[in-house]
Motif scaffolding. Sequence first.
Motif, PDB file in Angstrom:
ATOM      1  N   LEU A   1       0.829  -1.213   0.000  1.00 55.33           N
ATOM      2  CA  LEU A   1       0.000   0.000   0.000  1.00 55.33           C
ATOM      3  C   LEU A   1       0.859   1.258   0.000  1.00 55.33           C
ATOM      4  O   LEU A   1       0.579   2.229  -0.720  1.00 55.33           O
ATOM      5  CB  LEU A   1      -0.929  -0.001   1.216  1.00 55.33           C
ATOM      6  CG  LEU A   1      -2.074  -1.018   1.220  1.00 55.33           C
ATOM      7  CD1 LEU A   1      -2.807  -0.973   2.559  1.00 55.33           C
ATOM      8  CD2 LEU A   1      -3.046  -0.751   0.080  1.00 55.33           C
ATOM      9  N   CYS A   2       1.908   1.250   0.809  1.00 56.61           N
ATOM     10  CA  CYS A   2       2.790   2.414   0.894  1.00 56.61           C
ATOM     11  C   CYS A   2       3.472   2.685  -0.450  1.00 56.61           C
ATOM     12  O   CYS A   2       3.527   3.826  -0.921  1.00 56.61           O
ATOM     13  CB  CYS A   2       3.830   2.194   1.989  1.00 56.61           C
ATOM     14  SG  CYS A   2       4.979   3.569   2.206  1.00 56.61           S
ATOM     15  N   ALA A   3       3.997   1.630  -1.084  1.00 50.95           N
ATOM     16  CA  ALA A   3       4.693   1.791  -2.360  1.00 50.95           C
ATOM     17  C   ALA A   3       3.747   2.292  -3.448  1.00 50.95           C
ATOM     18  O   ALA A   3       4.115   3.169  -4.247  1.00 50.95           O
ATOM     19  CB  ALA A   3       5.322   0.462  -2.768  1.00 50.95           C
ATOM     20  N   LEU A   4       2.545   1.736  -3.499  1.00 49.39           N
ATOM     21  CA  LEU A   4       1.580   2.173  -4.512  1.00 49.39           C
ATOM     22  C   LEU A   4       1.200   3.634  -4.297  1.00 49.39           C
ATOM     23  O   LEU A   4       1.081   4.408  -5.260  1.00 49.39           O
ATOM     24  CB  LEU A   4       0.344   1.280  -4.478  1.00 49.39           C
ATOM     25  CG  LEU A   4       0.538  -0.189  -4.878  1.00 49.39           C
ATOM     26  CD1 LEU A   4      -0.771  -0.954  -4.737  1.00 49.39           C
ATOM     27  CD2 LEU A   4       1.074  -0.312  -6.301  1.00 49.39           C
ATOM     28  N   ASN A   5       1.007   4.015  -3.052  1.00 44.19           N
ATOM     29  CA  ASN A   5       0.650   5.404  -2.743  1.00 44.19           C
ATOM     30  C   ASN A   5       1.757   6.362  -3.183  1.00 44.19           C
ATOM     31  O   ASN A   5       1.484   7.413  -3.774  1.00 44.19           O
ATOM     32  CB  ASN A   5       0.387   5.538  -1.253  1.00 44.19           C
ATOM     33  CG  ASN A   5       0.033   6.958  -0.863  1.00 44.19           C
ATOM     34  OD1 ASN A   5      -0.991   7.500  -1.274  1.00 44.19           O
ATOM     35  ND2 ASN A   5       0.909   7.587  -0.071  1.00 44.19           N
ATOM     36  N   GLU A   6       3.009   5.989  -2.899  1.00 46.21           N
ATOM     37  CA  GLU A   6       4.132   6.850  -3.305  1.00 46.21           C
ATOM     38  C   GLU A   6       4.203   7.004  -4.819  1.00 46.21           C
ATOM     39  O   GLU A   6       4.636   8.049  -5.327  1.00 46.21           O
ATOM     40  CB  GLU A   6       5.444   6.273  -2.787  1.00 46.21           C
ATOM     41  CG  GLU A   6       5.654   6.472  -1.291  1.00 46.21           C
ATOM     42  CD  GLU A   6       7.015   5.982  -0.842  1.00 46.21           C
ATOM     43  OE1 GLU A   6       7.790   5.495  -1.690  1.00 46.21           O
ATOM     44  OE2 GLU A   6       7.309   6.079   0.359  1.00 46.21           O
ATOM     45  N   ALA A   7       3.797   5.957  -5.545  1.00 42.68           N
ATOM     46  CA  ALA A   7       3.849   5.997  -7.013  1.00 42.68           C
ATOM     47  C   ALA A   7       2.626   6.676  -7.620  1.00 42.68           C
ATOM     48  O   ALA A   7       2.511   6.755  -8.848  1.00 42.68           O
ATOM     49  CB  ALA A   7       3.977   4.573  -7.550  1.00 42.68           C
TER      50      ALA A   7
ATOM     51  N   ARG B   1      -3.716   4.711  -7.011  1.00 41.03           N
ATOM     52  CA  ARG B   1      -4.770   4.745  -6.002  1.00 41.03           C
ATOM     53  C   ARG B   1      -5.295   3.337  -5.709  1.00 41.03           C
ATOM     54  O   ARG B   1      -5.484   2.535  -6.626  1.00 41.03           O
ATOM     55  CB  ARG B   1      -5.921   5.633  -6.460  1.00 41.03           C
ATOM     56  CG  ARG B   1      -5.545   7.082  -6.726  1.00 41.03           C
ATOM     57  CD  ARG B   1      -6.664   7.787  -7.470  1.00 41.03           C
ATOM     58  NE  ARG B   1      -6.947   7.124  -8.756  1.00 41.03           N
ATOM     59  CZ  ARG B   1      -8.052   7.328  -9.475  1.00 41.03           C
ATOM     60  NH1 ARG B   1      -8.982   8.179  -9.024  1.00 41.03           N
ATOM     61  NH2 ARG B   1      -8.239   6.703 -10.620  1.00 41.03           N
ATOM     62  N   VAL B   2      -5.492   3.076  -4.428  1.00 37.22           N
ATOM     63  CA  VAL B   2      -6.112   1.824  -3.973  1.00 37.22           C
ATOM     64  C   VAL B   2      -7.452   2.183  -3.345  1.00 37.22           C
ATOM     65  O   VAL B   2      -7.504   3.011  -2.433  1.00 37.22           O
ATOM     66  CB  VAL B   2      -5.207   1.104  -2.945  1.00 37.22           C
ATOM     67  CG1 VAL B   2      -5.892  -0.147  -2.406  1.00 37.22           C
ATOM     68  CG2 VAL B   2      -3.855   0.753  -3.549  1.00 37.22           C
TER      69      VAL B   2
ATOM     70  N   PHE C   1      -5.433   0.648   8.153  1.00 35.90           N
ATOM     71  CA  PHE C   1      -4.542   0.979   7.052  1.00 35.90           C
ATOM     72  C   PHE C   1      -5.227   2.018   6.172  1.00 35.90           C
ATOM     73  O   PHE C   1      -6.424   2.289   6.313  1.00 35.90           O
ATOM     74  CB  PHE C   1      -4.233  -0.257   6.214  1.00 35.90           C
ATOM     75  CG  PHE C   1      -3.322  -1.266   6.889  1.00 35.90           C
ATOM     76  CD1 PHE C   1      -2.830  -1.062   8.160  1.00 35.90           C
ATOM     77  CD2 PHE C   1      -2.959  -2.435   6.238  1.00 35.90           C
ATOM     78  CE1 PHE C   1      -1.997  -1.997   8.771  1.00 35.90           C
ATOM     79  CE2 PHE C   1      -2.132  -3.369   6.831  1.00 35.90           C
ATOM     80  CZ  PHE C   1      -1.644  -3.150   8.097  1.00 35.90           C
ATOM     81  N   SER C   2      -4.484   2.608   5.232  1.00 34.83           N
ATOM     82  CA  SER C   2      -5.057   3.595   4.320  1.00 34.83           C
ATOM     83  C   SER C   2      -4.941   3.076   2.883  1.00 34.83           C
ATOM     84  O   SER C   2      -3.861   3.102   2.295  1.00 34.83           O
ATOM     85  CB  SER C   2      -4.331   4.934   4.460  1.00 34.83           C
ATOM     86  OG  SER C   2      -4.903   5.904   3.615  1.00 34.83           O
ATOM     87  N   PRO C   3      -6.046   2.563   2.328  1.00 35.96           N
ATOM     88  CA  PRO C   3      -7.382   2.420   2.915  1.00 35.96           C
ATOM     89  C   PRO C   3      -7.457   1.184   3.813  1.00 35.96           C
ATOM     90  O   PRO C   3      -6.560   0.337   3.774  1.00 35.96           O
ATOM     91  CB  PRO C   3      -8.267   2.242   1.683  1.00 35.96           C
ATOM     92  CG  PRO C   3      -7.381   1.523   0.706  1.00 35.96           C
ATOM     93  CD  PRO C   3      -6.006   2.103   0.909  1.00 35.96           C
ATOM     94  N   PRO C   4      -8.516   1.065   4.621  1.00 36.35           N
ATOM     95  CA  PRO C   4      -8.708  -0.147   5.429  1.00 36.35           C
ATOM     96  C   PRO C   4      -8.651  -1.391   4.552  1.00 36.35           C
ATOM     97  O   PRO C   4      -9.219  -1.427   3.463  1.00 36.35           O
ATOM     98  CB  PRO C   4     -10.096   0.061   6.047  1.00 36.35           C
ATOM     99  CG  PRO C   4     -10.235   1.550   6.114  1.00 36.35           C
ATOM    100  CD  PRO C   4      -9.572   2.070   4.876  1.00 36.35           C
TER     101      PRO C   4
END
Length: 338
Positions: A258-264, A267-268, A286-289
Motif C-alpha cells: 500500500l505504501c509503495a503504490l501510494n508513493e507511485a 490509487r487503492v 490501514f489507508s485504505p482499510p
Amino acid sequence: MTPGGQRRLPRLEDVAGLAGVSHQTVSRVVNRHPNVSPTTRERVEAAILELGYRRNTAARSLVTRRSQTIGVLGSELSHYGPANTLLGVERAARDAGYFVSVAALREVHRDAILDAVGHFLDQSVDGIVVIVPHLATLAALAELPIGVPVVAVGPDGNDTVGGVRVDQRRGAELAVRHLIGQGHVRIGHVAGPQDWIDAVARADGWRSTLESAGLAADLVTEGDWSAGSGYRIGRRLAAARSATAVFVANDQMALGVLCALNEAGIRVPQDVSVVGFDDQPEAGYFSPPLTVVRQDFEELGRQCMQMMLTALDGVEEPRTLVVEPELVLRSSTAPPAR
C-alpha cells in the motif's frame, strides 16, 4: 498457624467448609467439571477468592500422574501469525487447567528440535504442541521416539504428525474469487517464504483458483513476511503496471505494498485492489482499510488443546482438524477502472 508462626495456606477442605459443600464439589469446581449448578459454583468460587486458595499442583500430579504442563515448540514467534497462534494455545491450555512451557527455536534443524524435545521430556510434560511453520520440522518430529502426544499447528499435507490447521488454500480461494467477482483478470500474488507451510498453501490456492477460472497465474513474487519486502515488491508492481489486483500473503507485506503504490501515485482501490491475510488488529486502520482473509487464532488454539486432551485420554480422533478462514471486506478492493 504453623508451628513456626506462619499462616497455614488454605486447603481444599477449608474452601468446602466456608462454602458449605463437600470437598468433592470443590474439586469439581476447581477442575472445571460441568456437573455443578451455577449457584453452587458461584458460592465455591467466592470462598476460593475469600480464602486465597490455590490448587496444589504437585499433589494433584501425584494422583493423576500428569504434570499438567504442555510443552510448546515454536519458531519465528516474532511474526504475527505464530505469535498469536501461541497466544491462542496458551489461553486454551490455561482454560483447561494446564501450564505451558515454551521452547523457541533459533534455528530450525533436527538437532535443535531434538534438544528442545529432550528439554520438554526432562520436565515431564504431558504433551507437546508444535508451532514451527516449516516443511522440514514435521519430518524431523516423525523420526523421534517422543513418547507423549504431539499435536502440530498447521500440518498441511503431512500424514505423520496430526494437528489442527486453518484451511489456507480455502483462504486464498476466498480472496481470489472475490477479486474475480469484482471483474479483475490480472491478479498478482505477493507470496510468503516458500519454506513455510502456510505460504506454500496460500500460493497454491491463488494459482489453482486463477487456473480454474481460465486466468493466467504468472504474476507472483516471493517476500519474507515483512512490510519492507512488501514495499520493495510494491515498487516493482507500480513500475510494471501489470496487475489490477494483488493478493498478498500477509497483512504486514500488504502494508508495504500500500505504501509503495501510494508513493507511485497509484490509487487503492481505484487503480489497484489489494487483499491481505491474517486480519491483524491494525488492518482496519490501514489507508485504505484492508480487505483480508481472517484467521481465528483463538479457535485454532482451542481446537489444538481439545485434540491434545483427547489424545491424553487415549481416544482416537481424526488426524487433522480444520478451522475455516473468513473473508473480511473493507475498502481496499473495488472493480477495476474502465
